[in-house]
Design a protein around this motif. Sequence first.
Motif, PDB file in Angstrom:
ATOM      1  N   ASN A  77       5.073  -1.543  -3.291  1.00 42.36           N
ATOM      2  CA  ASN A  77       4.989  -0.485  -2.288  1.00 42.36           C
ATOM      3  C   ASN A  77       5.124   0.920  -2.877  1.00 42.36           C
ATOM      4  O   ASN A  77       5.381   1.877  -2.145  1.00 42.36           O
ATOM      5  N   ALA A  78       4.922   1.044  -4.170  1.00 41.82           N
ATOM      6  CA  ALA A  78       5.033   2.355  -4.820  1.00 41.82           C
ATOM      7  C   ALA A  78       4.034   3.351  -4.232  1.00 41.82           C
ATOM      8  O   ALA A  78       4.315   4.543  -4.131  1.00 41.82           O
ATOM      9  N   TYR A  79       2.883   2.876  -3.791  1.00 37.98           N
ATOM     10  CA  TYR A  79       1.871   3.757  -3.218  1.00 37.98           C
ATOM     11  C   TYR A  79       2.317   4.374  -1.892  1.00 37.98           C
ATOM     12  O   TYR A  79       1.736   5.356  -1.437  1.00 37.98           O
ATOM     13  N   ARG A  80       3.371   3.830  -1.263  1.00 40.13           N
ATOM     14  CA  ARG A  80       3.863   4.335   0.026  1.00 40.13           C
ATOM     15  C   ARG A  80       4.989   5.360  -0.134  1.00 40.13           C
ATOM     16  O   ARG A  80       5.457   5.922   0.841  1.00 40.13           O
ATOM     17  N   ARG A  81       5.430   5.579  -1.368  1.00 38.05           N
ATOM     18  CA  ARG A  81       6.509   6.540  -1.593  1.00 38.05           C
ATOM     19  C   ARG A  81       5.927   7.871  -2.049  1.00 38.05           C
ATOM     20  O   ARG A  81       5.161   7.916  -3.009  1.00 38.05           O
ATOM     21  N   PRO A  82       6.295   8.965  -1.376  1.00 38.43           N
ATOM     22  CA  PRO A  82       5.771  10.267  -1.796  1.00 38.43           C
ATOM     23  C   PRO A  82       6.380  10.697  -3.123  1.00 38.43           C
ATOM     24  O   PRO A  82       7.486  10.290  -3.485  1.00 38.43           O
ATOM     25  N   GLY A  83       5.637  11.524  -3.835  1.00 37.31           N
ATOM     26  CA  GLY A  83       6.110  12.047  -5.112  1.00 37.31           C
ATOM     27  C   GLY A  83       7.196  13.097  -4.917  1.00 37.31           C
ATOM     28  O   GLY A  83       7.507  13.509  -3.798  1.00 37.31           O
ATOM     29  N   GLU A  84       7.745  13.528  -6.020  1.00 35.23           N
ATOM     30  CA  GLU A  84       8.788  14.555  -6.008  1.00 35.23           C
ATOM     31  C   GLU A  84       8.179  15.921  -5.694  1.00 35.23           C
ATOM     32  O   GLU A  84       7.032  16.191  -6.018  1.00 35.23           O
ATOM     33  N   MET A  85       8.982  16.773  -5.082  1.00 36.51           N
ATOM     34  CA  MET A  85       8.583  18.152  -4.799  1.00 36.51           C
ATOM     35  C   MET A  85       9.492  19.110  -5.548  1.00 36.51           C
ATOM     36  O   MET A  85      10.675  18.831  -5.730  1.00 36.51           O
ATOM     37  N   ILE A 187      -1.714  12.333   3.508  1.00 36.80           N
ATOM     38  CA  ILE A 187      -1.722  11.407   4.645  1.00 36.80           C
ATOM     39  C   ILE A 187      -0.880  10.193   4.267  1.00 36.80           C
ATOM     40  O   ILE A 187      -1.032   9.635   3.186  1.00 36.80           O
ATOM     41  N   ARG A 188       0.009   9.790   5.174  1.00 30.48           N
ATOM     42  CA  ARG A 188       0.840   8.611   4.912  1.00 30.48           C
ATOM     43  C   ARG A 188      -0.061   7.386   4.757  1.00 30.48           C
ATOM     44  O   ARG A 188      -0.919   7.148   5.601  1.00 30.48           O
ATOM     45  N   PRO A 189       0.117   6.602   3.697  1.00 33.42           N
ATOM     46  CA  PRO A 189      -0.754   5.434   3.485  1.00 33.42           C
ATOM     47  C   PRO A 189      -0.452   4.303   4.479  1.00 33.42           C
ATOM     48  O   PRO A 189       0.643   4.233   5.025  1.00 33.42           O
ATOM     49  N   PRO A 190      -1.427   3.427   4.697  1.00 31.16           N
ATOM     50  CA  PRO A 190      -1.210   2.316   5.604  1.00 31.16           C
ATOM     51  C   PRO A 190      -0.284   1.272   4.990  1.00 31.16           C
ATOM     52  O   PRO A 190      -0.099   1.232   3.779  1.00 31.16           O
TER      53      PRO A 190
END
Length: 193
Positions: A77-85, A187-190
């Motif tokens: 589920n790494a693709y569902r976590r946003p990167g750092e800002m 956009i939040r991934p599915p």
Amino acid sequence: MATSTYTTLRRASVPALFLCAAAVLTACGDERPGATGAPGAPGAPISRDDGTAPSSGASPYVEPGVIDGAPHNRENNAYRRPGEMSVSGHMDAQAEVARMEPVLKRLWKAEKWDPDSVRAQLADKLGYEDELKVQEVYSTYEGDQDVTPEGAMIGLSVGEDSCVTAYVDKTGYGAEANGRFPETGCIRPPIGH
């Protein structure tokens, strides 16, 4: 000179005693399924995101923080976590959240949550253009068919590392500052991959 049975057993027991002590000492700190203790302490049950502990008999291969206990859940589920800002990126994104929320509220009250209406209002009222992405809500499978709920998903690129991810639908509206998602940008991934 004859040795007694006691002396022979005693000589044989010393190496066995050292082996047992070594086994006990090398096992220190290992987590054991079903062990009790303070949260986070060695041997304590691994906490879940919802605050509950895994049931007894939980797999010893459960990743920390995984609700369903699936191995490799974090990687899958790494693709569902946003990167750092960056700090400045977060501040800029929060400022855009504050600007966007009143428009989303008006759209929600007017029951205008289709992507075209949402895109037009955000562009007109806030001046967003190329950095704005608005799309339908992801479809879900209900019964024997795909169903696309009414509503719009919104992604606003605020900077190199920051976004506003938002939505408006018949249940409500919301916006939050976050980093970019690896595959879908702002956009939040599915769910599912």
